[in-house]
Design an enzyme around this catalytic site. Structure first.
Site, PDB file in Angstrom:
ATOM      1  N   GLU A 182      -4.944   4.548  -3.274  1.00 27.53           N
ATOM      2  CA  GLU A 182      -6.175   5.203  -3.651  1.00 27.53           C
ATOM      3  C   GLU A 182      -7.201   4.175  -4.125  1.00 27.53           C
ATOM      4  OE1 GLU A 182      -6.034   7.795  -2.349  1.00 27.53           O
ATOM      5  OE2 GLU A 182      -4.953   9.410  -3.338  1.00 27.53           O
ATOM      6  N   HIS A 212      -8.360   5.490   1.915  1.00 31.66           N
ATOM      7  CA  HIS A 212      -7.045   4.928   1.601  1.00 31.66           C
ATOM      8  C   HIS A 212      -6.227   4.649   2.860  1.00 31.66           C
ATOM      9  CE1 HIS A 212      -4.935   9.147   1.084  1.00 31.66           C
ATOM     10  NE2 HIS A 212      -4.897   8.776   2.332  1.00 31.66           N
ATOM     11  N   ASP A 245       4.780   6.053   2.921  1.00 34.55           N
ATOM     12  CA  ASP A 245       4.673   6.746   1.639  1.00 34.55           C
ATOM     13  C   ASP A 245       5.434   8.060   1.609  1.00 34.55           C
ATOM     14  OD1 ASP A 245       2.989   8.093   3.411  1.00 34.55           O
ATOM     15  OD2 ASP A 245       1.152   7.432   2.446  1.00 34.55           O
ATOM     16  N   ASN A 266     -11.010   9.209   1.667  1.00 33.39           N
ATOM     17  CA  ASN A 266     -11.541   8.320   0.621  1.00 33.39           C
ATOM     18  C   ASN A 266     -11.304   6.850   0.962  1.00 33.39           C
ATOM     19  OD1 ASN A 266      -8.825   7.983   0.235  1.00 33.39           O
ATOM     20  ND2 ASN A 266      -8.801   8.552  -1.933  1.00 33.39           N
TER      21      ASN A 266
HETATM   22  C1  GLP Z   1      -2.234  11.069   4.099  1.00 33.32           C
HETATM   23  C2  GLP Z   1      -1.334   9.874   4.302  1.00 33.32           C
HETATM   24  C3  GLP Z   1      -2.102   8.738   4.939  1.00 33.32           C
HETATM   25  C4  GLP Z   1      -2.846   9.242   6.165  1.00 33.32           C
HETATM   26  C5  GLP Z   1      -3.814  10.302   5.772  1.00 33.32           C
HETATM   27  C6  GLP Z   1      -4.680  10.806   6.912  1.00 33.32           C
HETATM   28  O1  GLP Z   1      -3.075  10.917   3.005  1.00 33.32           O
HETATM   29  N1  GLP Z   1      -0.753   9.384   3.099  1.00 33.32           N
HETATM   30  O2  GLP Z   1      -1.203   7.711   5.292  1.00 33.32           O
HETATM   31  O3  GLP Z   1      -3.522   8.187   6.767  1.00 33.32           O
HETATM   32  O4  GLP Z   1      -3.031  11.364   5.240  1.00 33.32           O
HETATM   33  O5  GLP Z   1      -4.260  12.046   7.362  1.00 33.32           O
HETATM   34  P1  GLP Z   1      -4.875  12.892   8.529  1.00 33.32           P
HETATM   35  O6  GLP Z   1      -4.470  12.242   9.810  1.00 33.32           O
HETATM   36  O7  GLP Z   1      -4.236  14.227   8.351  1.00 33.32           O
HETATM   37  O8  GLP Z   1      -6.355  12.899   8.354  1.00 33.32           O
END
Ligand code: GLP
Length: 263
Positions: free
Chosen positions: A143, A138, A67, A136
């Protein structure tokens, strides 16, 4: 789905990197699906070390990131493209033109999304997709309410996600984009293997729902329950709410694949 509980986040991210390393050594031209977020920084740190100290060769692989934020230029320090260049691509020998991250500034988003899907297909499909977990539930930026068959597309971010990622934007919520482009849940599900790493107490509640709850578009990561080859690596803190923990521990000792991985 197979689950491994590691004593610490450090051990969980090291094991995750080892699984990627084994996949890359077994198939040097693999198409790797990659992820961003704080959890992944340690995973990429271990892969860089494996490259430097163990000769892990990225020269033939192709990579596709999950993404990118819409409206953030690839050259911006806040883009996921910059994140990937900083934490992995510039520190290993992957050719930059073999790395793919959606462009948050694309003028024709629909055309870009279709081209991204085609590029993954043309590369033979993703051999391994690395995943983190949003608070959440995802995966990527899929989402709640994302169709479980969705493909790469433009999405509107959940306010919870914008708050979760405010750290990348000088803690200024106003600066966090409202939209992103993400591989779909169906795109992720098409990967031959999926590998999710989850650490920390803030993810304990959602992780239990992802692993043990019903499959639902309300929590996109629950699609992994339907995946034929999914490994979830977690630390103690994230595992705190799992009610099937005794069986997970039994499997860690008796499942041949997990025994080999943990030996
Ligand atoms: C973002 C990314 C996700 C990732 C998430 C978790 O939202 N788009 O792909 O899994 O962060 O991030 P963190 O490792 O900082 O908790």
């Amino acid at each position: 789905m197979k689950v491994v509980i590691c004593p610490t986040a450090e051990r969980a991210t090291a094991l995750t990197a080892r699984v990627i390393e084994q996949a890359l050594r077994a198939r040097p031209d693999i198409a790797l699906g990659l992820a961003t977020g704080r959890t992944m920084e340690a995973v990429y740190g271990h892969l860089v070390k494996a490259h430097r100290d163990g000769g892990l060769d990225f020269s033939a692989c192709r990579t596709f990131n999950l993404d990118e934020y819409v409206g953030i230029a690839p050259t911006s320090p806040r883009s996921y493209r910059t994140y990937m260049n900083t934490h992995l691509f510039s520190r290993v020998n992957v050719p930059l033109d073999a790395t793919h991250v959606p462009d948050g500034m694309a003028t024709d988003m629909q055309a870009q999304c279709a081209a991204y899907e085609k590029a993954m297909r043309d590369s033979g499909g993703l051999g391994l997709q690395l995943l983190g977990l949003g608070e959440n539930g995802h995966i990527g930026f899929n989402e709640p309410l994302s169709s479980l068959t969705s493909r790469t597309r433009l999405v509107t971010l959940d306010p919870a996600t914008r708050r979760q990622n405010v750290g990348m934007f000088d803690d200024d919520l106003e600066q966090v984009p409202h939209h992103a482009v993400t591989m779909g849940v169906g795109t992720i599900a098409d990967a031959r293997r999926t590998l999710m790493v989850v650490t920390g107490a803030t993810k304990a509640g959602i992780l239990a729902r992802v692993i043990e709850g019903p499959v639902t578009a309300g929590i996109s990561a629950t699609i992994l329950q339907m995946h034929p080859d999914c490994l979830v690596i977690v630390d103690e803190a994230a595992a705190a709410n799992l009610s099937c923990r005794p069986y997970i521990e039994y499997l860690m000792q008796h499942d041949p694949e997990l025994k080999a991985l943990l030996s």
